[in-house]
Design a protein around this motif. Sequence first.
Motif, short mmCIF file in Angstrom:
data_model
loop_
_atom_site.label_atom_id
_atom_site.label_comp_id
_atom_site.label_asym_id
_atom_site.label_seq_id
_atom_site.Cartn_x
_atom_site.Cartn_y
_atom_site.Cartn_z
N LEU A 51 0.82 -1.20 0.00
CA LEU A 51 0.00 0.00 0.00
C LEU A 51 0.86 1.26 0.00
CD1 LEU A 51 -2.75 1.28 0.06
CD2 LEU A 51 -2.77 1.06 2.55
N LEU A 97 0.63 4.03 -2.76
CA LEU A 97 0.32 5.42 -2.40
C LEU A 97 1.41 6.36 -2.88
CD1 LEU A 97 -1.65 7.27 -0.92
CD2 LEU A 97 -0.44 6.78 1.21
N LEU A 139 -6.02 11.95 -6.31
CA LEU A 139 -5.24 10.86 -5.70
C LEU A 139 -6.10 9.61 -5.59
CD1 LEU A 139 -2.58 10.03 -4.30
CD2 LEU A 139 -3.60 10.76 -2.13
N ALA A 140 -7.34 9.80 -5.20
CA ALA A 140 -8.25 8.65 -5.10
C ALA A 140 -8.45 8.00 -6.47
CB ALA A 140 -9.59 9.10 -4.53
N LEU A 180 -5.42 5.90 -7.31
CA LEU A 180 -5.40 4.62 -6.59
C LEU A 180 -6.47 3.69 -7.14
CD1 LEU A 180 -4.73 5.88 -2.98
CD2 LEU A 180 -3.34 4.24 -4.26
N PHE A 230 -6.81 -0.24 -6.32
CA PHE A 230 -6.91 -0.29 -4.87
C PHE A 230 -8.28 0.16 -4.37
CE2 PHE A 230 -2.93 -1.52 -3.05
CZ PHE A 230 -2.08 -1.46 -4.13
N PRO A 285 -12.11 -0.16 -3.25
CA PRO A 285 -13.02 -1.20 -2.79
C PRO A 285 -14.17 -1.34 -3.79
CG PRO A 285 -13.41 0.79 -1.56
CD PRO A 285 -12.26 1.06 -2.48
N TRP A 292 -17.69 3.10 -4.28
CA TRP A 292 -16.60 3.99 -4.72
C TRP A 292 -16.48 3.98 -6.24
CZ3 TRP A 292 -13.94 8.03 -4.61
CH2 TRP A 292 -12.81 8.18 -5.43
#
Lengths: 194, 221
Positions: free
Chosen positions: B139, B143, B193-194, B197, B202, B204, B208
């Motif tokens: 992770l 990140l 950033l989300a 990912l 990454f 879920p 999301w």
Amino acid sequence: MTPQDDRLQTVEPREVGMLLSVGPPEDRLRHWLAAEGADRGEEAETALASLFAMLPIPQPSAAFADRVLINLGLETRPAAYPWWSRAMIAVCLLLAGLTTAYAFPLIFSLAQFVAPGEVAGMVVQTFVGLASQTDELLAIWRVFARVVNTALLVATSPQVVVALLSLTVFSVFTLRGLNQLLSPSRSSEYVQAL
Amino acid sequence: MHRTALGQPRSGTPSPTDDELVLATLAGSAEAFRLLVERFQRPVLSVIVRMVSDRSLAEDLAQEVFVKAYYKLGLFDRQRKLSSWLFKIAHNTTVDYLRRSQLDTVPLEASTAEGNESWEVLPNRDEDGPEGRAEHAQLVRALSAALGRLPPHYREILLLRFQQGLAYHEIADVMGLAMGTVKVQLHRARKRLAAELDEAGFAPPGRWQENSSRQRNKTER
């Protein structure tokens, strides 16, 4: 002295709330992404802060502060060698210099036993003997003979040749030693002129 | 080389404050400035290194920051936080360098290989076990990589906020932005950033993913 200021390294989202400090990484990530996706801003900030707490923080090199002070002229560069070795090297260099100054007559007298002309003559005779066996070697010999004749014209006496060679060798080693003595153990990295 | 007793606390005595060190430096104490550098070298470097994605370059720029800070220390307003002031110098120095070199965003994966061995990885919890540690490391890498793919100003604002813990008004001061702009930029940086990912796999499942495409479209507008 260890780096201070834990405050800057501890993430404290002062305007948000309590920091999440427990939970496996995947849970923290899911929590953040879920909050982000649902537009729960404050919760997302708190969760993201806990993720950022996992990121490695680079450690500056050991001499970082030293280099800053050296660049500012606030500190002198530490010597590459301890004082006693520098003193020994200085004494040796001084002796070498004095010896050379008084050794010139000795060098000239020794040169009488070495006749570069005789040595060159032996080399020539050997080469001629070999060259007579093949035409190619003879062609190479002609070029070589021209070069050697020119060089021998310059070094007219054995004393001059030996002295020149001795001084060259001596100066190479002396300069190398001086360079190592004077070079700092660290050099400053790039610092843009202010 | 002798060091003065300034800043060398006896056991139980607090270390000098930033203000005390500033005043001592202005009074001519090199040791006080050394303590300042040692106190702030890591935070300053941690922001710069993620901006330029090059460890040795970041150290050079961080050196430059402290040199500039020394010469400008007489102009420092002691009503402000010294850390914010240093971050501001770091911001200006890094932005100037990026403009001069026209450095594109470089994925951090390209650069972490050379500097990784000297980075301190924060310890995982003991009860996580080997699987937990592997998960943690994975992770962290993801990140870091996602952060590296962001534009430099997004990276910076996220680092200042979430790694260095600066308040909005401090970030505004450091980056020379209005506070409203900081909040907007921060919001966009988080979304971006989300999304990074998410693209790296990454996210879920479920809500999301449904929301992320909407958010990505909003961010990119």
